[in-house]
Write a protein that holds these residues in place. Structure first.
Motif, mmCIF file in Angstrom:
data_model
loop_
_atom_site.group_PDB
_atom_site.id
_atom_site.type_symbol
_atom_site.label_atom_id
_atom_site.label_comp_id
_atom_site.label_asym_id
_atom_site.label_seq_id
_atom_site.Cartn_x
_atom_site.Cartn_y
_atom_site.Cartn_z
ATOM 1 N N THR A 3 0.809 -1.224 0.000
ATOM 2 C CA THR A 3 0.000 0.000 0.000
ATOM 3 C C THR A 3 0.845 1.279 0.000
ATOM 4 O OG1 THR A 3 -0.141 -0.053 2.423
ATOM 5 C CG2 THR A 3 -1.913 -1.135 1.197
ATOM 6 N N VAL A 4 2.172 1.160 0.003
ATOM 7 C CA VAL A 4 3.036 2.347 0.051
ATOM 8 C C VAL A 4 4.036 2.374 -1.101
ATOM 9 C CG1 VAL A 4 2.824 2.614 2.548
ATOM 10 C CG2 VAL A 4 4.649 1.188 1.613
ATOM 11 N N ASP A 5 3.814 1.546 -2.114
ATOM 12 C CA ASP A 5 4.772 1.420 -3.214
ATOM 13 C C ASP A 5 4.130 1.775 -4.550
ATOM 14 O OD1 ASP A 5 7.133 0.110 -1.731
ATOM 15 O OD2 ASP A 5 5.428 -1.141 -1.174
ATOM 16 N N GLY A 6 3.449 2.915 -4.584
ATOM 17 C CA GLY A 6 2.743 3.330 -5.787
ATOM 18 C C GLY A 6 1.256 3.431 -5.518
ATOM 19 N N PRO A 7 0.498 3.895 -6.506
ATOM 20 C CA PRO A 7 -0.934 4.120 -6.294
ATOM 21 C C PRO A 7 -1.719 2.816 -6.129
ATOM 22 C CG PRO A 7 -0.334 4.448 -8.594
ATOM 23 C CD PRO A 7 0.945 4.298 -7.848
ATOM 24 N N GLY A 8 -2.702 2.847 -5.226
ATOM 25 C CA GLY A 8 -3.575 1.707 -5.025
ATOM 26 C C GLY A 8 -2.896 0.563 -4.295
ATOM 27 N N ILE A 9 -3.574 -0.577 -4.273
ATOM 28 C CA ILE A 9 -3.013 -1.788 -3.687
ATOM 29 C C ILE A 9 -2.189 -2.484 -4.766
ATOM 30 C CG2 ILE A 9 -3.528 -4.032 -2.665
ATOM 31 C CD1 ILE A 9 -6.112 -2.821 -1.573
ATOM 32 N N ARG A 10 -0.965 -2.919 -4.398
ATOM 33 C CA ARG A 10 -0.045 -3.388 -5.424
ATOM 34 C C ARG A 10 0.609 -4.716 -5.049
ATOM 35 N NH1 ARG A 10 0.283 0.839 -8.807
ATOM 36 N NH2 ARG A 10 1.914 -0.130 -10.054
ATOM 37 N N PHE A 47 0.381 -12.652 -9.318
ATOM 38 C CA PHE A 47 -0.462 -11.472 -9.468
ATOM 39 C C PHE A 47 -1.887 -11.866 -9.834
ATOM 40 C CE2 PHE A 47 -2.546 -8.371 -12.168
ATOM 41 C CZ PHE A 47 -2.435 -7.210 -11.428
ATOM 42 N N GLU A 48 -2.022 -12.722 -10.831
ATOM 43 C CA GLU A 48 -3.345 -13.079 -11.333
ATOM 44 C C GLU A 48 -4.184 -13.800 -10.283
ATOM 45 O OE1 GLU A 48 -4.868 -12.159 -13.925
ATOM 46 O OE2 GLU A 48 -3.259 -11.250 -15.080
ATOM 47 N N SER A 49 -3.544 -14.492 -9.355
ATOM 48 C CA SER A 49 -4.303 -15.201 -8.329
ATOM 49 C C SER A 49 -5.008 -14.246 -7.380
ATOM 50 C CB SER A 49 -3.374 -16.133 -7.540
ATOM 51 O OG SER A 49 -2.431 -15.390 -6.777
ATOM 52 N N ASN A 50 -4.563 -12.967 -7.364
ATOM 53 C CA ASN A 50 -5.191 -11.956 -6.503
ATOM 54 C C ASN A 50 -5.591 -10.716 -7.288
ATOM 55 O OD1 ASN A 50 -4.899 -13.071 -3.662
ATOM 56 N ND2 ASN A 50 -2.762 -13.113 -4.298
ATOM 57 N N ARG A 51 -5.805 -10.860 -8.583
ATOM 58 C CA ARG A 51 -6.027 -9.702 -9.446
ATOM 59 C C ARG A 51 -7.154 -8.799 -8.963
ATOM 60 N NH1 ARG A 51 -6.274 -7.440 -14.981
ATOM 61 N NH2 ARG A 51 -4.538 -8.661 -15.756
ATOM 62 N N SER A 52 -8.192 -9.368 -8.390
ATOM 63 C CA SER A 52 -9.350 -8.565 -7.984
ATOM 64 C C SER A 52 -8.984 -7.502 -6.962
ATOM 65 C CB SER A 52 -10.447 -9.470 -7.418
ATOM 66 O OG SER A 52 -9.979 -10.176 -6.279
ATOM 67 N N PHE A 53 -7.899 -7.719 -6.208
ATOM 68 C CA PHE A 53 -7.487 -6.742 -5.201
ATOM 69 C C PHE A 53 -6.732 -5.563 -5.813
ATOM 70 C CE2 PHE A 53 -7.804 -10.692 -2.711
ATOM 71 C CZ PHE A 53 -8.645 -10.269 -1.703
ATOM 72 N N TYR A 54 -6.277 -5.697 -7.052
ATOM 73 C CA TYR A 54 -5.388 -4.708 -7.642
ATOM 74 C C TYR A 54 -6.075 -3.820 -8.672
ATOM 75 C CZ TYR A 54 -2.067 -8.135 -5.746
ATOM 76 O OH TYR A 54 -1.388 -9.002 -4.925
ATOM 77 N N THR A 57 -7.270 -0.848 -8.617
ATOM 78 C CA THR A 57 -6.790 0.534 -8.666
ATOM 79 C C THR A 57 -5.276 0.613 -8.487
ATOM 80 O OG1 THR A 57 -7.139 0.854 -6.286
ATOM 81 C CG2 THR A 57 -8.973 1.382 -7.757
ATOM 82 N N GLY A 58 -4.598 -0.544 -8.512
ATOM 83 C CA GLY A 58 -3.157 -0.582 -8.289
ATOM 84 C C GLY A 58 -2.412 -1.146 -9.474
ATOM 85 N N GLY A 59 -1.590 -2.159 -9.201
ATOM 86 C CA GLY A 59 -0.787 -2.760 -10.247
ATOM 87 C C GLY A 59 0.385 -3.499 -9.661
ATOM 88 N N VAL A 60 1.521 -3.475 -10.363
ATOM 89 C CA VAL A 60 2.725 -4.134 -9.881
ATOM 90 C C VAL A 60 3.830 -3.098 -9.688
ATOM 91 C CG1 VAL A 60 2.161 -6.327 -10.989
ATOM 92 C CG2 VAL A 60 3.601 -4.671 -12.199
ATOM 93 N N THR A 61 4.637 -3.314 -8.653
ATOM 94 C CA THR A 61 5.808 -2.484 -8.388
ATOM 95 C C THR A 61 7.004 -3.397 -8.200
ATOM 96 O OG1 THR A 61 4.530 -0.722 -7.317
ATOM 97 C CG2 THR A 61 6.874 -0.831 -6.795
ATOM 98 N N VAL A 62 8.129 -3.029 -8.783
ATOM 99 C CA VAL A 62 9.381 -3.729 -8.508
ATOM 100 C C VAL A 62 10.278 -2.785 -7.724
ATOM 101 C CG1 VAL A 62 11.397 -4.888 -9.437
ATOM 102 C CG2 VAL A 62 9.192 -5.157 -10.565
ATOM 103 N N SER A 63 10.677 -3.245 -6.543
ATOM 104 C CA SER A 63 11.507 -2.462 -5.633
ATOM 105 C C SER A 63 12.785 -3.250 -5.362
ATOM 106 C CB SER A 63 10.709 -2.170 -4.351
ATOM 107 O OG SER A 63 11.418 -1.302 -3.490
ATOM 108 N N GLY A 64 13.452 -2.952 -4.259
ATOM 109 C CA GLY A 64 14.707 -3.666 -4.020
ATOM 110 C C GLY A 64 15.129 -3.686 -2.585
ATOM 111 N N GLY A 65 16.443 -3.926 -2.439
ATOM 112 C CA GLY A 65 17.503 -3.952 -3.424
ATOM 113 C C GLY A 65 17.427 -2.831 -4.447
ATOM 114 N N GLU A 66 18.115 -3.038 -5.553
ATOM 115 C CA GLU A 66 18.097 -2.076 -6.649
ATOM 116 C C GLU A 66 17.657 -2.764 -7.938
ATOM 117 O OE1 GLU A 66 17.696 0.428 -9.192
ATOM 118 O OE2 GLU A 66 18.035 1.148 -7.140
ATOM 119 N N PRO A 67 16.430 -2.500 -8.390
ATOM 120 C CA PRO A 67 15.888 -3.172 -9.573
ATOM 121 C C PRO A 67 16.687 -2.953 -10.853
ATOM 122 C CG PRO A 67 14.144 -2.079 -8.347
ATOM 123 C CD PRO A 67 15.440 -1.627 -7.753
ATOM 124 N N LEU A 68 17.332 -1.802 -11.007
ATOM 125 C CA LEU A 68 18.029 -1.514 -12.267
ATOM 126 C C LEU A 68 19.238 -2.418 -12.500
ATOM 127 C CD1 LEU A 68 17.940 2.382 -12.564
ATOM 128 C CD2 LEU A 68 16.525 0.695 -13.739
#
Length: 261
Positions: A27-34, A72-79, A81-92
């Motif tokens: 809930t703190v890594d971008g808009p919506g639930i992710r 992700f798809e197993s819980n898609r209904s929760f997302y 207004t959100g989506g996916v976020t990749v964090s880290g570590g360092e994703p790049l």
């Protein structure tokens, strides 16, 4: 969330990534639930890092794009207004894997999924920006962590210079990718009005900045250092007084306004 054996590793059509963990209800890594994937490996050594167990590039678990899509798809209904976020570590550090993952999320049969990259930008190589082209084409939003606005202060705080980070910010601005700036406010280190105004002057030229988050420093990661037998460099620094955040946010905005004339 613990990883189970990935049934797709032997047959994946995509590159593999190395992850530390995943969070299914971020809930703190971008808009919506992710759905949030935390990559393994980081070149920075931020004094306040609360995940030092993500530093080692050889730790973590190899994971396929298909595995993450399935989770992700197993819980898609929760997302919705959100989506996916990749964090880290360092994703790049893993741009090819992230590009494959974000492309897969954009091409999902049940509908396009919003993608977000949470990065400090240090692993960006301005001499070879083409290596990051595929990833950035598939990135809808970047949470860009600016650790310190002063070159020497940045090096003391993170162990690294900030030239690559600023170059990454310039690249995002050139591409017009939406960016939310994040800045951890640490007592005695990044909590002065002057430092925050300078931060505003640094990011002011980036017209793609759509948000600003000043994050109060906390000490919740200290216990992890003790468990890992690591010295915590900010052991004597108290948590940030949250009541000062509005004042410092105004300082950043002043700096941005001055940079833009």
């Amino acid at each position: 969330m613990a990883f189970t054996e990935d049934p797709y590793l032997a047959t994946s059509a995509y590159s593999l990534g190395r992850l530390h963990s995943v969070e299914t209800m971020g809930t703190v890594d971008g808009p919506g639930i992710r759905f949030v994937a935390f990559t393994q490996g980081c070149p920075m050594r931020c004094a306040y890092c609360h995940n030092p167990d993500t530093w080692d590039v050889n730790a973590g678990e190899p994971v396929s794009v298909e595995y993450l899509v399935e989770q992700f798809e197993s819980n898609r209904s929760f997302y919705k207004t959100g989506g996916v976020t990749v964090s880290g570590g360092e994703p790049l550090l893993q741009p090819e894997f992230l590009a494959d993952f974000f492309q897969a999320m954009h091409e999902q049969p049940r509908g396009r999924v919003h993608t977000c990259l949470d990065s400090c930008g240090y692993a960006f190589d301005p001499s070879h920006p083409e290596r990051f082209d595929a990833l950035l084409r598939e990135t809808d939003l970047v949470l860009l962590d600016i650790k310190h606005s002063d070159p020497e202060g940045h090096r003391r705080l993170t162990g690294r210079s900030f030239e690559r980070i600023l170059a990454f910010g310039d690249e995002l601005a050139r591409r017009g990718i939406k960016v939310i700036i994040r800045h951890v406010v640490v007592p005695g280190i990044t909590d002065t009005v002057e430092e925050c105004e300078e931060l505003g002057r640094l990011i002011g030229p980036w017209r793609n900045v759509v948000g600003l988050e000043l994050l109060p420093y906390h000490t919740m990661g200290v216990a992890k250092y003790e468990q890992l037998g690591l010295a915590y460099r900010l052991a004597d620094v108290p948590p940030m007084d949250k009541e000062r955040i509005p004042e410092l946010r105004r300082a950043v905005l002043r700096g941005m306004k001055r940079a833009r004339g």
